[in-house]
Design an enzyme around this catalytic site. Structure first.
Site, short mmCIF file in Angstrom:
data_model
loop_
_atom_site.label_atom_id
_atom_site.label_comp_id
_atom_site.label_asym_id
_atom_site.label_seq_id
_atom_site.Cartn_x
_atom_site.Cartn_y
_atom_site.Cartn_z
N ASP A 1 47.60 35.54 27.80
CA ASP A 1 47.90 34.81 29.04
C ASP A 1 46.55 34.52 29.68
O ASP A 1 45.86 35.44 30.11
CB ASP A 1 48.77 35.71 29.93
CG ASP A 1 49.02 35.11 31.31
OD1 ASP A 1 48.37 34.11 31.66
OD2 ASP A 1 49.86 35.67 32.04
N ASP B 1 54.28 32.35 30.19
CA ASP B 1 52.87 32.14 30.57
C ASP B 1 51.90 32.55 29.46
O ASP B 1 50.70 32.70 29.71
CB ASP B 1 52.54 32.87 31.88
CG ASP B 1 52.79 34.36 31.81
OD1 ASP B 1 53.12 34.86 30.72
OD2 ASP B 1 52.64 35.03 32.85
N TYR C 1 47.21 29.91 37.97
CA TYR C 1 47.37 31.29 38.43
C TYR C 1 46.95 32.28 37.34
O TYR C 1 47.34 32.16 36.19
CB TYR C 1 48.81 31.57 38.89
CG TYR C 1 48.81 32.81 39.73
CD1 TYR C 1 48.22 32.79 40.99
CD2 TYR C 1 49.29 34.01 39.24
CE1 TYR C 1 48.13 33.94 41.75
CE2 TYR C 1 49.20 35.16 39.99
CZ TYR C 1 48.62 35.13 41.24
OH TYR C 1 48.52 36.27 41.99
N GLN D 1 43.49 36.00 32.80
CA GLN D 1 44.16 37.29 33.06
C GLN D 1 44.02 38.31 31.93
O GLN D 1 43.68 39.46 32.16
CB GLN D 1 45.65 37.03 33.32
CG GLN D 1 46.49 38.28 33.52
CD GLN D 1 47.97 37.96 33.69
OE1 GLN D 1 48.36 37.40 34.69
NE2 GLN D 1 48.78 38.31 32.71
N LYS E 1 57.23 38.66 29.42
CA LYS E 1 57.69 39.60 30.45
C LYS E 1 58.29 40.87 29.87
O LYS E 1 59.27 41.41 30.37
CB LYS E 1 58.71 38.93 31.40
CG LYS E 1 58.21 37.64 32.04
CD LYS E 1 57.10 37.87 33.05
CE LYS E 1 56.68 36.59 33.73
NZ LYS E 1 55.67 35.84 32.93
N TYR F 1 46.98 48.08 36.29
CA TYR F 1 48.00 47.07 36.05
C TYR F 1 47.39 45.67 35.91
O TYR F 1 46.72 45.20 36.81
CB TYR F 1 49.05 47.07 37.18
CG TYR F 1 50.12 46.06 36.88
CD1 TYR F 1 50.97 46.25 35.80
CD2 TYR F 1 50.26 44.90 37.63
CE1 TYR F 1 51.93 45.32 35.46
CE2 TYR F 1 51.22 43.95 37.31
CZ TYR F 1 52.04 44.17 36.22
OH TYR F 1 52.97 43.25 35.89
N LYS G 1 52.18 42.30 31.90
CA LYS G 1 52.82 42.89 30.72
C LYS G 1 52.21 42.31 29.45
O LYS G 1 51.54 41.28 29.47
CB LYS G 1 54.32 42.63 30.76
CG LYS G 1 55.10 43.77 31.44
CD LYS G 1 55.01 45.09 30.65
CE LYS G 1 55.87 46.17 31.29
NZ LYS G 1 55.40 47.52 31.10
N ASP H 1 53.70 41.25 26.53
CA ASP H 1 54.33 40.06 25.98
C ASP H 1 54.02 39.91 24.49
O ASP H 1 53.22 39.08 24.05
CB ASP H 1 53.88 38.82 26.78
CG ASP H 1 54.15 39.05 28.27
OD1 ASP H 1 55.06 39.84 28.59
OD2 ASP H 1 53.45 38.46 29.09
#
Ligand code: F6R
Ligand code: MG
Ligand code: MG
Length: 369
Positions: A13, A51, A89, A93, A131, A231, A234, A236
Site C-alpha cells: 500500500d 488500497d 492518503y 505507507q 483489510k 501500528y 493491516k 493485506d
C-alpha cells in the site's frame, strides 16, 4: 516448456484515494511502466485490490532474488513519489525503510513466491486480500488441501490420497514446522486455528516416502505491525495456488470462499469481520473501511507468459456469499467497540489502543477492598 520458472507476487500500500479504499490509476500505470522497462521479468501483471497495489511477476531468477525484489521496491518507490505529488492518503505507507537492502522481506511489502517446473498446462490462482492479515488464508487453505467436504479430489482422485505437507510459521516465536496431512490434521488445526500467530506459509504435494514434493501453494506471512513495532495498517496478504491435474481443481480452490469466514482486520485493523469475495471492480472497501475483501485472478502460464487474468469471483455463484457477508457485517457492526467485534486485547497491542491506555495509566489506583 520452461524449467525453473518463478512466480512472485509482491504487494504494498503506497498511497490510496480516497482514504484507504483504492489505488489511483496513475500509480498502477507508473508501476507498469517501471516493470516494463526491466529485462528481468518474463511477464508481469499489475493490479490493485482495495488500497493495495499488486505486482504479479514471472521470471527465471528463483525466490528471494535480490534484483527482482529491488525492481518491485523501485516500482513501489516510484509510485510513492506520484502518490505524494497527488497528496494521496498514506503515501508510502508500507515502505518501512528509506532504502532497499537485499530483500523486500522485513521492509514492509508482502511477498508470496514459488519456483516451479511449468506443467504441460499450468493453471494458477492468485488470491489478494485487503483489510486483513496473513492468517486469513489458514481456513481456506486447510479446506482446499485437507477437507474432503470441500475438495472432492481428496476422495475421488487417487493421486491426492497421499495428502499434502503444510509448512506453518509461528510469527511470534519466529519458528516453523511441517505437518503431514491427513495423519497430523488434528495437530495442524491446533495451531492454525490461531491465525494471528500461526500461519500457513506453503503447501507441498507429499511423495510416497512422506517427503516434500512439488509446491502447491505459497502465501505471504509478513505482519507489518510486528515488523514496524507499531501500528501501520493491516498486512493485506497474497497467496498463490496451483490447480488441477493431481492438485485441487480451480472450483475446489475457490469453494471455501462461498462461506465468508471471520477474519481480523477491517476498520483500523482492529475488528473481526467477514471476508467478502468480490470482483476486482467491487474491491472498494467503503463500509467501515471494509468489510475485508478477497479477490482472485486466474492465469494459465505459457512458458512464463501470464495468460489472463480471469477475474474468478466475478461470478453470480458468489452472490450468496456476498449477501451473507453483508448480513454478518450488519450483525457484527451492532456490537460497536465490544469484543468479539473488536479484537481481543492481546491483538489490540498492535493497534493504536496502547496510546489511549498510556494517557490514562496514572489514574489507575489499586483496588483495596
Ligand atoms: C485498515 C485501515 C484503515 C485505517 C483507518 C484510520 O487497515 O487502513 O481502516 O486504519 O482509516 O486511518 P488513519 O489512522 O490513517 O486516519
Ligand atoms: Mg492504506
Ligand atoms: Mg490495504
Amino acid at each position: 516448456m520452461s524449467n525453473d520458472l518463478t512466480l512472485s507476487v509482491i504487494k504494498a500500500d503506497v498511497g490510496s484515494h480516497v482514504g484507504h479504499t483504492s489505488v489511483h490509476p496513475r500509480l498502477i500505470a507508473c508501476a507498469q511502466s517501471h516493470l516494463a522497462e526491466s529485462d528481468l521479468l518474463d511477464d508481469f501483471h499489475v493490479t490493485a485490490v482495495g488500497d493495495d497495489m499488486e505486482l504479479i511477476m514471472t521470471h527465471k531468477h528463483g525466490v528471494d532474488n535480490e534484483e527482482v525484489h529491488e525492481l518491485a521496491w523501485d516500482a513501489f518507490f516510484a509510485a510513492t513519489e506520484i502518490a505524494k505529488d497527488l497528496k494521496l492518503y498514506g503515501a508510502g505507507q508500507d515502505l518501512l525503510a528509506d532504502a532497499f537492502s537485499g530483500n523486500v522481506k522485513g521492509l514492509g511489502p508482502g511477498i508470496a513466491e514459488m519456483q516451479i517446473v511449468e506443467r504441460p498446462s499450468e493453471p494458477v490462482i492468485i488470491f489478494m486480500a485487503d483489510k486483513t492479515e496473513p492468517g486469513a488464508w489458514n481456513l481456506p487453505l486447510f479446506k482446499i488441501f485437507a477437507d474432503p467436504f470441500n475438495t472432492a479430489g481428496l476422495v475421488l482422485d487417487p493421486s491426492m490420497h497421499d495428502g499434502f505437507i503444510f509448512e506453518v510459521y509461528d510469527l511470534i516465536e519466529g519458528k516453523k514446522i511441517d505437518f503431514s496431512v491427513p495423519e497430523e490434521m488434528y495437530d495442524l488445526l491446533a495451531f492454525i486455528g490461531a491465525p494471528s500467530r500461526f500461519v500457513i506459509r506453503s503447501i507441498y504435494r507429499k511423495e510416497g516416502d512422506g517427503s516434500r514434493g512439488d509446491i502447491a501453494a505459497s502465501a505471504s506471512t509478513q505482519r507489518l505491525n510486528i515488523t514496524a513495532g507499531e501500528y501501520v495498517g493491516k498486512d493485506d496478504p497474497v497467496c498463490i495456488v496451483r490447480c488441477q491435474s493431481g492438485l485441487p481443481a480451480v472450483g475446489e480452490v475457490l469453494e471455501p470462499f462461498a462461506n465468508p469466514h471471520l477474519v481480523s482486520g477491517w476498520m483500523r485493523g482492529s475488528h473481526n469481520g467477514p471476508i467478502m469475495p468480490t470482483s476486482l471492480e467491487s474491491a472498494v472497501p467503503t463500509r467501515f473501511d471494509g468489510p475485508p475483501r478477497v479477490c482472485s485472478l486466474g492465469f494459465q502460464l505459457r512458458n512464463g507468459e501470464l495468460l489472463g487474468p480471469k477475474d474468478m469471483f466475478d461470478d453470480v455463484a458468489f452472490d450468496e456469499a456476498r449477501k451473507k457477508a453483508n448480513k454478518i457485517a450488519n450483525y457484527m457492526r451492532e456490537m460497536g467497540p465490544f469484543e468479539p467485534h473488536r479484537l481481543p486485547l492481546d491483538e489490540m497491542e498492535y493497534t493504536t489502543l496502547p496510546q489511549v491506555m498510556e494517557r490514562l495509566q496514572d489514574r489507575f489506583k489499586p483496588i483495596d477492598d
